[in-house]
Scaffold this motif. Sequence first.
Motif, PDB file in Angstrom:
ATOM      1  N   ASN A  57       1.620  -1.209  -0.455  1.00 17.69           N
ATOM      2  CA  ASN A  57       0.305  -0.020  -0.149  1.00 17.69           C
ATOM      3  C   ASN A  57       0.729   1.283  -0.201  1.00 17.69           C
ATOM      4  OD1 ASN A  57      -2.022   1.656   0.456  1.00 17.69           O
ATOM      5  ND2 ASN A  57      -1.788   1.623   2.635  1.00 17.69           N
ATOM      6  N   THR A  58       1.144   1.946  -1.165  1.00 13.23           N
ATOM      7  CA  THR A  58       1.582   3.599  -0.868  1.00 13.23           C
ATOM      8  C   THR A  58       0.496   4.399  -1.353  1.00 13.23           C
ATOM      9  OG1 THR A  58       1.443   3.608  -3.431  1.00 13.23           O
ATOM     10  CG2 THR A  58       3.377   2.480  -1.962  1.00 13.23           C
ATOM     11  N   LYS A  59       0.851   6.096  -1.483  1.00 14.69           N
ATOM     12  CA  LYS A  59      -0.311   6.987  -1.688  1.00 14.69           C
ATOM     13  C   LYS A  59      -0.397   6.492  -3.050  1.00 14.69           C
ATOM     14  CE  LYS A  59       2.258  10.288   1.035  1.00 14.69           C
ATOM     15  NZ  LYS A  59       1.886  11.533   1.729  1.00 14.69           N
ATOM     16  N   GLN A  60      -0.262   6.023  -4.259  1.00 17.53           N
ATOM     17  CA  GLN A  60      -0.570   6.059  -5.532  1.00 17.53           C
ATOM     18  C   GLN A  60      -1.265   4.577  -5.194  1.00 17.53           C
ATOM     19  OE1 GLN A  60      -1.205   8.025  -7.740  1.00 17.53           O
ATOM     20  NE2 GLN A  60      -0.082   9.619  -5.700  1.00 17.53           N
ATOM     21  N   SER A  61      -0.800   3.438  -4.932  1.00 18.14           N
ATOM     22  CA  SER A  61      -1.162   1.982  -5.713  1.00 18.14           C
ATOM     23  C   SER A  61      -1.822   0.873  -4.129  1.00 18.14           C
ATOM     24  CB  SER A  61      -0.249   1.642  -6.311  1.00 18.14           C
ATOM     25  OG  SER A  61       1.096   1.416  -5.742  1.00 18.14           O
ATOM     26  N   GLU A  62      -2.266   0.440  -4.710  1.00 14.48           N
ATOM     27  CA  GLU A  62      -2.907  -1.012  -4.023  1.00 14.48           C
ATOM     28  C   GLU A  62      -2.400  -2.429  -4.282  1.00 14.48           C
ATOM     29  OE1 GLU A  62      -6.289  -0.792  -2.175  1.00 14.48           O
ATOM     30  OE2 GLU A  62      -5.706   1.184  -0.913  1.00 14.48           O
ATOM     31  N   THR A  63      -1.897  -3.184  -3.605  1.00 11.45           N
ATOM     32  CA  THR A  63      -1.774  -4.946  -4.478  1.00 11.45           C
ATOM     33  C   THR A  63      -2.444  -6.022  -3.012  1.00 11.45           C
ATOM     34  OG1 THR A  63       0.564  -3.929  -4.497  1.00 11.45           O
ATOM     35  CG2 THR A  63      -0.311  -6.548  -5.220  1.00 11.45           C
ATOM     36  N   ASN A  97      -2.793   7.737 -12.718  1.00 10.70           N
ATOM     37  CA  ASN A  97      -2.740   7.466 -13.702  1.00 10.70           C
ATOM     38  C   ASN A  97      -1.648   7.155 -14.341  1.00 10.70           C
ATOM     39  OD1 ASN A  97      -3.543  10.655 -11.997  1.00 10.70           O
ATOM     40  ND2 ASN A  97      -1.316  10.355 -10.507  1.00 10.70           N
ATOM     41  N   LEU A  98      -1.980   6.310 -15.376  1.00 11.26           N
ATOM     42  CA  LEU A  98      -2.169   5.688 -16.221  1.00 11.26           C
ATOM     43  C   LEU A  98      -1.572   6.252 -17.289  1.00 11.26           C
ATOM     44  CD1 LEU A  98      -1.046   2.645 -16.344  1.00 11.26           C
ATOM     45  CD2 LEU A  98      -2.718   1.695 -17.674  1.00 11.26           C
ATOM     46  N   PHE A  99      -3.002   6.765 -17.755  1.00 14.08           N
ATOM     47  CA  PHE A  99      -2.540   7.679 -19.036  1.00 14.08           C
ATOM     48  C   PHE A  99      -3.124   9.159 -19.322  1.00 14.08           C
ATOM     49  CE2 PHE A  99      -4.763   3.692 -19.842  1.00 14.08           C
ATOM     50  CZ  PHE A  99      -3.465   3.039 -20.390  1.00 14.08           C
ATOM     51  N   GLY A 100      -3.201   9.574 -17.514  1.00 12.38           N
ATOM     52  CA  GLY A 100      -3.615  11.020 -17.994  1.00 12.38           C
ATOM     53  C   GLY A 100      -3.187  11.069 -15.760  1.00 12.38           C
ATOM     54  N   GLU A 101      -4.083  12.736 -15.631  1.00 14.05           N
ATOM     55  CA  GLU A 101      -4.013  12.528 -14.598  1.00 14.05           C
ATOM     56  C   GLU A 101      -4.947  12.925 -13.359  1.00 14.05           C
ATOM     57  OE1 GLU A 101      -3.111  17.140 -14.196  1.00 14.05           O
ATOM     58  OE2 GLU A 101      -1.080  16.844 -14.747  1.00 14.05           O
ATOM     59  N   LYS A 102      -6.398  12.352 -14.191  1.00 15.56           N
ATOM     60  CA  LYS A 102      -7.427  12.329 -13.512  1.00 15.56           C
ATOM     61  C   LYS A 102      -7.713  10.451 -13.630  1.00 15.56           C
ATOM     62  CE  LYS A 102      -9.176  16.898 -13.854  1.00 15.56           C
ATOM     63  NZ  LYS A 102     -10.371  17.748 -13.852  1.00 15.56           N
ATOM     64  N   ASP A 103      -7.131   9.752 -14.268  1.00 13.47           N
ATOM     65  CA  ASP A 103      -8.075   8.735 -14.334  1.00 13.47           C
ATOM     66  C   ASP A 103      -6.757   7.135 -12.896  1.00 13.47           C
ATOM     67  OD1 ASP A 103      -4.958   7.711 -15.271  1.00 13.47           O
ATOM     68  OD2 ASP A 103      -5.169   6.212 -15.836  1.00 13.47           O
ATOM     69  N   SER A 104      -7.509   6.141 -12.438  1.00 15.45           N
ATOM     70  CA  SER A 104      -7.235   5.566 -12.246  1.00 15.45           C
ATOM     71  C   SER A 104      -8.198   4.444 -12.831  1.00 15.45           C
ATOM     72  CB  SER A 104      -8.255   5.337 -11.036  1.00 15.45           C
ATOM     73  OG  SER A 104      -9.631   5.446 -11.356  1.00 15.45           O
ATOM     74  N   PHE A 105      -7.069   3.465 -12.586  1.00 14.65           N
ATOM     75  CA  PHE A 105      -7.603   1.755 -12.923  1.00 14.65           C
ATOM     76  C   PHE A 105      -7.042   0.563 -11.658  1.00 14.65           C
ATOM     77  CE2 PHE A 105      -2.869   2.498 -12.538  1.00 14.65           C
ATOM     78  CZ  PHE A 105      -1.615   1.145 -12.840  1.00 14.65           C
ATOM     79  N   LYS A 106      -7.057  -0.938 -12.119  1.00 13.37           N
ATOM     80  CA  LYS A 106      -6.722  -1.576 -11.500  1.00 13.37           C
ATOM     81  C   LYS A 106      -6.659  -3.028 -12.478  1.00 13.37           C
ATOM     82  CE  LYS A 106      -9.712  -4.874  -8.287  1.00 13.37           C
ATOM     83  NZ  LYS A 106     -10.967  -5.177  -8.033  1.00 13.37           N
ATOM     84  N   ARG A 153     -10.802   3.897 -15.402  1.00  4.70           N
ATOM     85  CA  ARG A 153     -11.350   5.456 -15.163  1.00  4.70           C
ATOM     86  C   ARG A 153     -11.574   6.677 -15.452  1.00  4.70           C
ATOM     87  NH1 ARG A 153     -12.896   8.214  -9.827  1.00  4.70           N
ATOM     88  NH2 ARG A 153     -14.349   8.787  -9.708  1.00  4.70           N
ATOM     89  N   PHE A 154     -12.039   7.247 -15.939  1.00  2.00           N
ATOM     90  CA  PHE A 154     -10.988   8.537 -16.029  1.00  2.00           C
ATOM     91  C   PHE A 154     -12.864   9.570 -15.693  1.00  2.00           C
ATOM     92  CE2 PHE A 154      -9.763   5.667 -19.296  1.00  2.00           C
ATOM     93  CZ  PHE A 154      -8.494   6.762 -20.033  1.00  2.00           C
ATOM     94  N   GLU A 155     -11.804  10.773 -15.094  1.00  2.00           N
ATOM     95  CA  GLU A 155     -12.886  11.734 -14.586  1.00  2.00           C
ATOM     96  C   GLU A 155     -13.651  12.528 -15.393  1.00  2.00           C
ATOM     97  OE1 GLU A 155     -12.724  15.140 -11.149  1.00  2.00           O
ATOM     98  OE2 GLU A 155     -12.348  12.866 -10.524  1.00  2.00           O
ATOM     99  N   VAL A 156     -14.123  12.947 -15.687  1.00  2.00           N
ATOM    100  CA  VAL A 156     -14.598  14.034 -16.935  1.00  2.00           C
ATOM    101  C   VAL A 156     -14.786  15.095 -16.747  1.00  2.00           C
ATOM    102  CG1 VAL A 156     -15.810  14.337 -18.909  1.00  2.00           C
ATOM    103  CG2 VAL A 156     -15.140  12.103 -19.053  1.00  2.00           C
ATOM    104  N   ARG A 157     -15.598  14.791 -15.304  1.00  2.00           N
ATOM    105  CA  ARG A 157     -16.495  16.263 -14.161  1.00  2.00           C
ATOM    106  C   ARG A 157     -16.418  15.266 -13.210  1.00  2.00           C
ATOM    107  NH1 ARG A 157     -21.551  18.861 -17.125  1.00  2.00           N
ATOM    108  NH2 ARG A 157     -20.616  20.009 -15.280  1.00  2.00           N
TER     109      ARG A 157
END
Length: 202
Positions: A57-63, A97-106, A153-157
């Motif tokens: 567990n870090t600020k940017q990721s979890e396994t 931030n896999l593809f940008g500043e407002k995205d998350s992924f699993k 997941r991309f946050e549009v707004r």
Amino acid sequence: EGGVIKAMAVDKPRFKVDLSLGAAFAANSDDARVREGMPDLDFIFEIGPEVSFMLNNTKQSETWLTLQFRQAFSTDFSSIDDRGYVFQPEISYQGKNLFGEKDSFKLTLSPLFATKKTHQYFYQVDEEFSTLERPGYNAKGGYMGTEATLVNRFEVRDNISIFFSTKVGFYQGASNEDSPLFKKDLNYSFGVGLKWTLYKSN
């Protein structure tokens, strides 16, 4: 299989116990030449416990390491039949931030094992249904395949997010790859979704 639905039972920082449900739609055997003349595959649902352990567990990721054990059933909505048990360990990595500043992924990697009764439902060919092109076959339990899934997941707004999913199934080396009903070593699917939050309380 269809998507897994989870209900949280116990939630601790590094340990979770969930209820795991899975489902797969029914299939008409006459729509698939390899199963022509055989009984249809009914709607499948699975239910059982799931235990997850946080590995990192870090600020940017979890396994996480997740152990899923489910009992499978088939139904034509007039009766329910037991179809054995499924064991599905899963390792997942969640990041940002896999593809940008407002995205998350699993990203998940998950091998699948099942009892003989489960494999028989999909791969068994009884003598009454055997043909020259589809010889009789006795299915056995064991390894079914491995699935790799990436969800973005991309946050549009602030209240709108878009989801993209990609799943690849690898089935080479499966216990019943010699079955005449086993046709593909590789399978893949894509999905897209939209989340729109209309209201959020304080």
